[in-house]
Design a protein around this motif. Structure first.
Motif, PDB file in Angstrom:
ATOM      1  N   LEU A  12      21.220  -4.964 -48.277  1.00 50.98           N
ATOM      2  CA  LEU A  12      19.977  -3.520 -47.384  1.00 50.98           C
ATOM      3  C   LEU A  12      20.649  -1.891 -47.050  1.00 50.98           C
ATOM      4  N   GLU A  13      22.105  -1.879 -47.327  1.00 51.25           N
ATOM      5  CA  GLU A  13      22.654  -0.698 -47.699  1.00 51.25           C
ATOM      6  C   GLU A  13      22.070   0.268 -49.099  1.00 51.25           C
ATOM      7  N   ALA A  14      22.135  -1.074 -50.046  1.00 52.37           N
ATOM      8  CA  ALA A  14      21.698   0.027 -51.444  1.00 52.37           C
ATOM      9  C   ALA A  14      20.456  -0.251 -51.151  1.00 52.37           C
ATOM     10  N   ILE A  15      19.534  -0.413 -50.894  1.00 46.45           N
ATOM     11  CA  ILE A  15      18.575  -0.633 -50.637  1.00 46.45           C
ATOM     12  C   ILE A  15      18.183   0.666 -50.159  1.00 46.45           C
ATOM     13  N   ARG A  16      18.470   1.309 -48.758  1.00 41.80           N
ATOM     14  CA  ARG A  16      18.931   2.281 -47.563  1.00 41.80           C
ATOM     15  C   ARG A  16      18.840   3.787 -50.048  1.00 41.80           C
ATOM     16  N   ASN A  17      20.586   3.814 -49.658  1.00 41.72           N
ATOM     17  CA  ASN A  17      21.234   4.774 -50.539  1.00 41.72           C
ATOM     18  C   ASN A  17      19.649   5.065 -51.678  1.00 41.72           C
ATOM     19  N   ARG A  18      19.295   4.122 -52.598  1.00 38.43           N
ATOM     20  CA  ARG A  18      18.410   3.543 -53.641  1.00 38.43           C
ATOM     21  C   ARG A  18      16.768   4.448 -52.894  1.00 38.43           C
ATOM     22  N   TYR A  19      16.448   4.367 -52.179  1.00 38.82           N
ATOM     23  CA  TYR A  19      15.366   4.857 -51.586  1.00 38.82           C
ATOM     24  C   TYR A  19      15.625   6.507 -51.513  1.00 38.82           C
ATOM     25  N   LYS A  20      16.779   7.242 -51.222  1.00 44.31           N
ATOM     26  CA  LYS A  20      17.049   8.478 -51.658  1.00 44.31           C
ATOM     27  C   LYS A  20      17.044   8.830 -52.413  1.00 44.31           C
ATOM     28  N   ASN A  21      17.551   8.311 -53.464  1.00 44.57           N
ATOM     29  CA  ASN A  21      16.576   8.608 -55.423  1.00 44.57           C
ATOM     30  C   ASN A  21      15.448   8.665 -55.431  1.00 44.57           C
ATOM     31  N   LEU A  22      14.798   7.167 -54.976  1.00 46.30           N
ATOM     32  CA  LEU A  22      13.281   6.990 -54.873  1.00 46.30           C
ATOM     33  C   LEU A  22      12.740   7.948 -54.540  1.00 46.30           C
ATOM     34  N   ASN A  23      12.998   8.578 -53.367  1.00 46.33           N
ATOM     35  CA  ASN A  23      12.251   9.666 -53.279  1.00 46.33           C
ATOM     36  C   ASN A  23      12.630  11.189 -53.812  1.00 46.33           C
ATOM     37  N   LYS A  24      13.375  11.424 -54.500  1.00 48.91           N
ATOM     38  CA  LYS A  24      13.486  12.351 -54.957  1.00 48.91           C
ATOM     39  C   LYS A  24      12.774  12.669 -56.438  1.00 48.91           C
ATOM     40  N   LYS A  25      12.674  11.159 -56.802  1.00 52.18           N
ATOM     41  CA  LYS A  25      11.730  11.238 -58.074  1.00 52.18           C
ATOM     42  C   LYS A  25      10.149  10.766 -57.538  1.00 52.18           C
ATOM     43  N   ILE A  26       9.965  10.361 -56.584  1.00 50.46           N
ATOM     44  CA  ILE A  26       8.967  10.829 -55.834  1.00 50.46           C
ATOM     45  C   ILE A  26       7.988  12.144 -55.628  1.00 50.46           C
ATOM     46  N   ASP A  27       9.095  13.315 -55.472  1.00 50.99           N
ATOM     47  CA  ASP A  27       8.543  14.811 -55.704  1.00 50.99           C
ATOM     48  C   ASP A  27       8.515  14.919 -56.307  1.00 50.99           C
ATOM     49  N   ILE A  28       9.204  14.522 -57.771  1.00 49.37           N
ATOM     50  CA  ILE A  28       9.023  15.331 -58.928  1.00 49.37           C
ATOM     51  C   ILE A  28       7.919  14.577 -59.338  1.00 49.37           C
ATOM     52  N   ILE A  29       6.958  13.987 -59.314  1.00 44.57           N
ATOM     53  CA  ILE A  29       6.452  13.182 -59.508  1.00 44.57           C
ATOM     54  C   ILE A  29       4.225  13.880 -58.644  1.00 44.57           C
ATOM     55  N   ARG A  30       5.391  13.708 -57.437  1.00 40.17           N
ATOM     56  CA  ARG A  30       3.705  14.906 -56.361  1.00 40.17           C
ATOM     57  C   ARG A  30       3.800  15.942 -57.006  1.00 40.17           C
ATOM     58  N   SER A  31       4.974  16.369 -57.820  1.00 43.80           N
ATOM     59  CA  SER A  31       4.898  18.332 -57.975  1.00 43.80           C
ATOM     60  C   SER A  31       3.837  18.379 -59.196  1.00 43.80           C
ATOM     61  N   HIS A  32       4.324  17.339 -60.252  1.00 44.40           N
ATOM     62  CA  HIS A  32       3.540  16.863 -61.793  1.00 44.40           C
ATOM     63  C   HIS A  32       2.359  16.803 -60.416  1.00 44.40           C
ATOM     64  N   VAL A  33       1.712  16.577 -60.340  1.00 39.09           N
ATOM     65  CA  VAL A  33       0.062  15.958 -59.537  1.00 39.09           C
ATOM     66  C   VAL A  33      -0.344  17.631 -59.066  1.00 39.09           C
ATOM     67  N   GLU A  34       0.437  17.371 -58.071  1.00 40.56           N
ATOM     68  CA  GLU A  34      -0.648  19.055 -57.115  1.00 40.56           C
ATOM     69  C   GLU A  34      -0.680  20.208 -58.045  1.00 40.56           C
ATOM     70  N   SER A  35       0.758  20.039 -59.333  1.00 43.04           N
ATOM     71  CA  SER A  35       0.520  21.065 -60.198  1.00 43.04           C
ATOM     72  C   SER A  35      -0.669  21.296 -60.937  1.00 43.04           C
ATOM     73  N   ASN A  36      -0.472  19.713 -61.494  1.00 43.25           N
ATOM     74  CA  ASN A  36      -1.434  19.432 -62.313  1.00 43.25           C
ATOM     75  C   ASN A  36      -0.642  19.528 -64.198  1.00 43.25           C
ATOM     76  N   THR A  37       0.890  19.066 -64.418  1.00 45.36           N
ATOM     77  CA  THR A  37       1.145  19.659 -65.319  1.00 45.36           C
ATOM     78  C   THR A  37       1.783  18.355 -65.681  1.00 45.36           C
ATOM     79  N   MET A  38       1.626  18.330 -67.490  1.00 46.84           N
ATOM     80  CA  MET A  38       2.675  17.605 -67.774  1.00 46.84           C
ATOM     81  C   MET A  38       3.931  16.917 -67.366  1.00 46.84           C
TER      82      MET A  38
END
Length: 189
Positions: A12-38
């Motif tokens: 559970l602790e490892a998943i909590r820590n991994r959520y932080k990394n995953l959240n950063k990756k989601i921000d990258i995806i969101r940024s690309h989707v919102e700006s329509n960039t490749m």
């Protein structure tokens, strides 16, 4: 069981820590989707790698959950729900262990009245340990001397009894009780 609890808590602790990394990756995806960039190919690779690692951790968590609770991890389970279930399970285990330890100690008997009085006094002290306010490991530490004392009575090994009587324990101040232990004047009824 304690090992299985620890494994589940660690996953559970490892998943909590991994959520932080995953959240950063989601921000990258969101940024690309919102700006329509490749997406850069490295970004895609990093995101896929993160998702793969997260999936592995989630599978480990599910395996640990099943090993501990003998049931499948619900698909809608949250980390908080799982932690609550672990705490409930810990409480149940603690109640069972508490009763078993107290019952064992109450089965100690001596025909020497002073010794029996000491046994009764320590049994009352054992019952007074508030297990409901402790984690399982804390409780085990709090009753370790009582378990060891019972084990010495059970074993009939004079060397073990002598060594125990020389250790610093909750029984150290009661030399009469320890002497009766060494002499084999305490039995299990």
């Amino acid at each position: 069981m304690t090992e299985q609890i620890l494994q589940l808590q660690n996953s559970l602790e490892a998943i909590r820590n991994r959520y932080k990394n995953l959240n950063k990756k989601i921000d990258i995806i969101r940024s690309h989707v919102e700006s329509n960039t490749m997406f850069k190919s490295k970004s895609i690779t990093d995101i896929l790698k993160e998702l793969t690692e997260f999936s592995k951790l989630q599978n480990i968590c599910a395996e640990n959950y099943k090993a501990l609770f003998n049931e499948e991890l619900p698909e809608d389970a949250t980390l908080d729900n799982i932690e609550s279930k672990i705490q409930e399970y810990n409480s149940e285990v603690l109640k069972k262990e508490t009763g078993a330890i107290i019952d064992k100690f109450k089965n100690l008997h001596s025909d020497v009245s002073d010794c029996q009085s000491s046994i009764d006094k320590f049994a009352a002290q054992l019952e007074g340990i508030e297990s409901s306010k402790m984690a399982l490991e804390e409780y085990k530490e709090a009753v370790a001397d009582y378990i060891k004392f019972y084990s010495c009575v059970e074993s009939n090994d004079t060397d073990e009894r002598i060594n125990f009587s020389l250790e610093e324990t909750v029984f150290s101040e009661d030399s009469g009780l320890l002497l009766n232990l060494i002499q084999g004047m305490i039995s299990i009824s």
